[in-house]
Design a protein around this motif. Structure first.
Motif, PDB file in Angstrom:
ATOM      1  N   CYS A   8      -0.964  -0.982  -4.513  1.00 16.68           N
ATOM      2  CA  CYS A   8      -2.180  -0.170  -4.358  1.00 16.68           C
ATOM      3  C   CYS A   8      -1.788   1.268  -4.032  1.00 16.68           C
ATOM      4  O   CYS A   8      -1.154   1.522  -3.002  1.00 16.68           O
ATOM      5  CB  CYS A   8      -3.045  -0.753  -3.248  1.00 16.68           C
ATOM      6  SG  CYS A   8      -4.452   0.293  -2.804  1.00 16.68           S
ATOM      7  N   VAL A   9      -2.132   2.182  -4.930  1.00 21.06           N
ATOM      8  CA  VAL A   9      -1.894   3.618  -4.692  1.00 21.06           C
ATOM      9  C   VAL A   9      -3.272   4.274  -4.603  1.00 21.06           C
ATOM     10  O   VAL A   9      -3.907   4.540  -5.621  1.00 21.06           O
ATOM     11  CB  VAL A   9      -1.091   4.270  -5.842  1.00 21.06           C
ATOM     12  CG1 VAL A   9      -0.830   5.751  -5.544  1.00 21.06           C
ATOM     13  CG2 VAL A   9       0.222   3.540  -6.084  1.00 21.06           C
ATOM     14  N   PRO A  10      -3.755   4.527  -3.383  1.00 25.39           N
ATOM     15  CA  PRO A  10      -5.094   5.096  -3.266  1.00 25.39           C
ATOM     16  C   PRO A  10      -5.138   6.559  -3.703  1.00 25.39           C
ATOM     17  O   PRO A  10      -4.190   7.312  -3.433  1.00 25.39           O
ATOM     18  CB  PRO A  10      -5.405   4.992  -1.768  1.00 25.39           C
ATOM     19  CG  PRO A  10      -4.459   3.968  -1.253  1.00 25.39           C
ATOM     20  CD  PRO A  10      -3.212   4.136  -2.083  1.00 25.39           C
ATOM     21  N   LEU A  28       0.860  -1.183   0.000  1.00 23.76           N
ATOM     22  CA  LEU A  28       0.000   0.000   0.000  1.00 23.76           C
ATOM     23  C   LEU A  28       0.898   1.235   0.000  1.00 23.76           C
ATOM     24  O   LEU A  28       1.758   1.381   0.880  1.00 23.76           O
ATOM     25  CB  LEU A  28      -0.889  -0.017   1.250  1.00 23.76           C
ATOM     26  CG  LEU A  28      -1.703   1.240   1.538  1.00 23.76           C
ATOM     27  CD1 LEU A  28      -2.732   1.491   0.436  1.00 23.76           C
ATOM     28  CD2 LEU A  28      -2.414   1.107   2.897  1.00 23.76           C
ATOM     29  N   LEU A  29       0.705   2.095  -1.013  1.00 25.91           N
ATOM     30  CA  LEU A  29       1.555   3.293  -1.129  1.00 25.91           C
ATOM     31  C   LEU A  29       0.710   4.556  -0.910  1.00 25.91           C
ATOM     32  O   LEU A  29       0.179   5.127  -1.869  1.00 25.91           O
ATOM     33  CB  LEU A  29       2.204   3.360  -2.528  1.00 25.91           C
ATOM     34  CG  LEU A  29       3.477   2.556  -2.786  1.00 25.91           C
ATOM     35  CD1 LEU A  29       3.250   1.071  -2.651  1.00 25.91           C
ATOM     36  CD2 LEU A  29       4.037   2.877  -4.175  1.00 25.91           C
ATOM     37  N   PRO A  30       0.572   4.990   0.350  1.00 23.54           N
ATOM     38  CA  PRO A  30      -0.181   6.224   0.575  1.00 23.54           C
ATOM     39  C   PRO A  30       0.682   7.445   0.290  1.00 23.54           C
ATOM     40  O   PRO A  30       1.917   7.380   0.318  1.00 23.54           O
ATOM     41  CB  PRO A  30      -0.498   6.191   2.075  1.00 23.54           C
ATOM     42  CG  PRO A  30      -0.008   4.865   2.593  1.00 23.54           C
ATOM     43  CD  PRO A  30       1.005   4.372   1.605  1.00 23.54           C
ATOM     44  N   GLY A  31      -0.014   8.562   0.008  1.00 26.56           N
ATOM     45  CA  GLY A  31       0.645   9.873   0.045  1.00 26.56           C
ATOM     46  C   GLY A  31       0.428  10.418   1.442  1.00 26.56           C
ATOM     47  O   GLY A  31       0.450   9.664   2.410  1.00 26.56           O
ATOM     48  N   TYR A  32       0.192  11.716   1.550  1.00 28.79           N
ATOM     49  CA  TYR A  32      -0.055  12.293   2.880  1.00 28.79           C
ATOM     50  C   TYR A  32      -1.404  11.829   3.425  1.00 28.79           C
ATOM     51  O   TYR A  32      -2.421  11.896   2.730  1.00 28.79           O
ATOM     52  CB  TYR A  32      -0.091  13.821   2.798  1.00 28.79           C
ATOM     53  CG  TYR A  32       1.243  14.465   2.497  1.00 28.79           C
ATOM     54  CD1 TYR A  32       2.393  14.102   3.189  1.00 28.79           C
ATOM     55  CD2 TYR A  32       1.341  15.478   1.546  1.00 28.79           C
ATOM     56  CE1 TYR A  32       3.605  14.708   2.930  1.00 28.79           C
ATOM     57  CE2 TYR A  32       2.556  16.097   1.276  1.00 28.79           C
ATOM     58  CZ  TYR A  32       3.683  15.700   1.974  1.00 28.79           C
ATOM     59  OH  TYR A  32       4.886  16.302   1.708  1.00 28.79           O
ATOM     60  N   VAL A  33      -1.403  11.387   4.676  1.00 25.86           N
ATOM     61  CA  VAL A  33      -2.641  10.942   5.330  1.00 25.86           C
ATOM     62  C   VAL A  33      -2.759  11.684   6.665  1.00 25.86           C
ATOM     63  O   VAL A  33      -1.757  11.835   7.381  1.00 25.86           O
ATOM     64  CB  VAL A  33      -2.623   9.417   5.601  1.00 25.86           C
ATOM     65  CG1 VAL A  33      -4.002   8.935   6.041  1.00 25.86           C
ATOM     66  CG2 VAL A  33      -2.164   8.650   4.370  1.00 25.86           C
ATOM     67  N   ARG A  34      -3.971  12.114   7.007  1.00 31.28           N
ATOM     68  CA  ARG A  34      -4.178  12.837   8.272  1.00 31.28           C
ATOM     69  C   ARG A  34      -4.167  11.855   9.445  1.00 31.28           C
ATOM     70  O   ARG A  34      -5.172  11.218   9.737  1.00 31.28           O
ATOM     71  CB  ARG A  34      -5.505  13.597   8.250  1.00 31.28           C
ATOM     72  CG  ARG A  34      -5.511  14.752   7.277  1.00 31.28           C
ATOM     73  CD  ARG A  34      -6.796  15.571   7.392  1.00 31.28           C
ATOM     74  NE  ARG A  34      -6.893  16.492   6.271  1.00 31.28           N
ATOM     75  CZ  ARG A  34      -7.505  16.195   5.123  1.00 31.28           C
ATOM     76  NH1 ARG A  34      -8.083  15.029   4.960  1.00 31.28           N
ATOM     77  NH2 ARG A  34      -7.533  17.082   4.148  1.00 31.28           N
ATOM     78  N   THR A  35      -3.001  11.708  10.077  1.00 35.10           N
ATOM     79  CA  THR A  35      -2.837  10.830  11.250  1.00 35.10           C
ATOM     80  C   THR A  35      -1.905  11.567  12.227  1.00 35.10           C
ATOM     81  O   THR A  35      -1.625  12.749  12.058  1.00 35.10           O
ATOM     82  CB  THR A  35      -2.189   9.487  10.851  1.00 35.10           C
ATOM     83  OG1 THR A  35      -0.849   9.757  10.395  1.00 35.10           O
ATOM     84  CG2 THR A  35      -2.959   8.773   9.753  1.00 35.10           C
TER      85      THR A  35
END
Ligand SMILES: NC(=O)c1ccc[n+]([C@@H]2O[C@H](COP(=O)([O-])OP(=O)(O)OC[C@H]3O[C@@H](n4cnc5c(N)ncnc54)[C@H](OP(=O)(O)O)[C@@H]3O)[C@@H](O)[C@H]2O)c1
Length: 255
Positions: free
Chosen positions: A222-224, A176-183
């Motif tokens: 997976c790039v959401p 899983l390749l996320p970019g910026y995520v609010r965490t």
């Protein structure tokens, strides 16, 4: 009834994985260091969805504690059907003159833990002829942007290689390749990212929904989000020399 083990389940993306999996009726093993947060989440998810939730506290940078998690994955009497290697953090300092011990801890959690837990899980899963592994990497792994990016590059390449090796065994691997995520990720690292608004900031709920669907359908990468698929499409075609330039590498510095 199947069981998922999620690392870094006390906050952010891992907590969201645990929540969505519980809502689907999956039993859970929750791994992180903060026992109080894990226990509170276990109570919440059991009350809301009637699933069995086990709390397995571990600092994944510690070899002995990591081994306890690996043993849980290998336990033939309590099979784990899905492993989510999610725990992680970033070190917010320049490499030269930085704290090399902190860099090693980051490598231990981002790389060694993913390697050891994937080995334990895949060996057990292949013997049963089924299972899934989701490794949380990052689009940062496509950039030449510091040690965090280098570690995530490992996670992506490792996941692709393992997916290839496991082809035909009934065990699937998704990076899983996320970019910026609010965490809590940026705050924990002491990285000021402003008001975290705009199209490049993702919600963990959307990200995890996409990741679970991708793993279900056997996707290896997976790039959401459309935005990040566009970014990845461009980055993959840029000359490496351009990715090494200070302006491009700063785009995603930490993480
Ligand atoms: N947020 C983003 O923009 C972003 C982008 C791309 C990729 N990612 C990746 O997504 C994953 C999850 O990050 P997040 O955004 O959800 O961050 P987060 O909100 O800070 O959560 C990080 C989780 O990792 C756990 N963790 C950290 N160090 C650990 C250790 N030594 N042993 C065990 N657990 C540890 C934390 O739990 P405890 O503190 O309780 O141990 C926490 O549950 C990471 O791999 C990160 O690199 C994040």
């Amino acid at each position: 009834m199947s069981t998922a083990l999620v690392t870094g389940a006390s906050a952010g993306i891992g907590r969201e994985f645990a929540t969505q999996l519980a809502a689907k009726g999956e039993d859970l093993v929750l791994v992180a260091r903060d026992v109080a947060r894990l226990e509170a989440l276990a109570v919440e998810l059991t009350a809301a969805h009637g699933v069995a939730v086990e709390v397995l506290p571990a600092d994944l940078a510690d070899r002995e504690q990591l081994e306890r998690v690996a043993e849980r994955l290998r336990d033939p009497s309590r099979a784990i059907d899905l492993l989510v290697n999610n725990a992680g953090f970033s070190v917010n300092s320049r490499f030269v003159d930085g704290d090399v011990a902190a860099e090693e801890r980051m490598l231990d959690v981002l790389v060694r833990a993913v390697l050891v837990l994937s080995h334990a899980a895949s060996t057990a899963m292949v013997s049963r002829g089924r299972g899934r592994i989701i490794n949380v990497s990052s689009v940062a792994g496509l950039l030449a942007s510091g040690t965090y990016a280098a570690a995530k590059s490992y996670v992506t390449t490792f996941s692709e290689s393992l997916a290839g090796q496991l082809s035909g065994t009934g065990v699937a691997v998704t990076a899983l390749l996320p970019g910026y995520v609010r965490t809590e990720f940026h705050e924990r690292a002491g990285i000021d990212k402003g008001d975290r608004s705009g199209p490049f900031w993702l919600e963990a709920s959307d990200l995890v929904r996409t990741a679970l669907a991708a793993a279900e359908s056997g996707k290896v990468i997976c790039v959401p989000s459309l935005q990040y698929r566009a970014v990845v499409g461009v980055v993959r075609h840029l000359p490496r020399a351009m990715l090494r330039s200070s302006r491009v590498s700063a785009l995603h510095r930490k993480p």
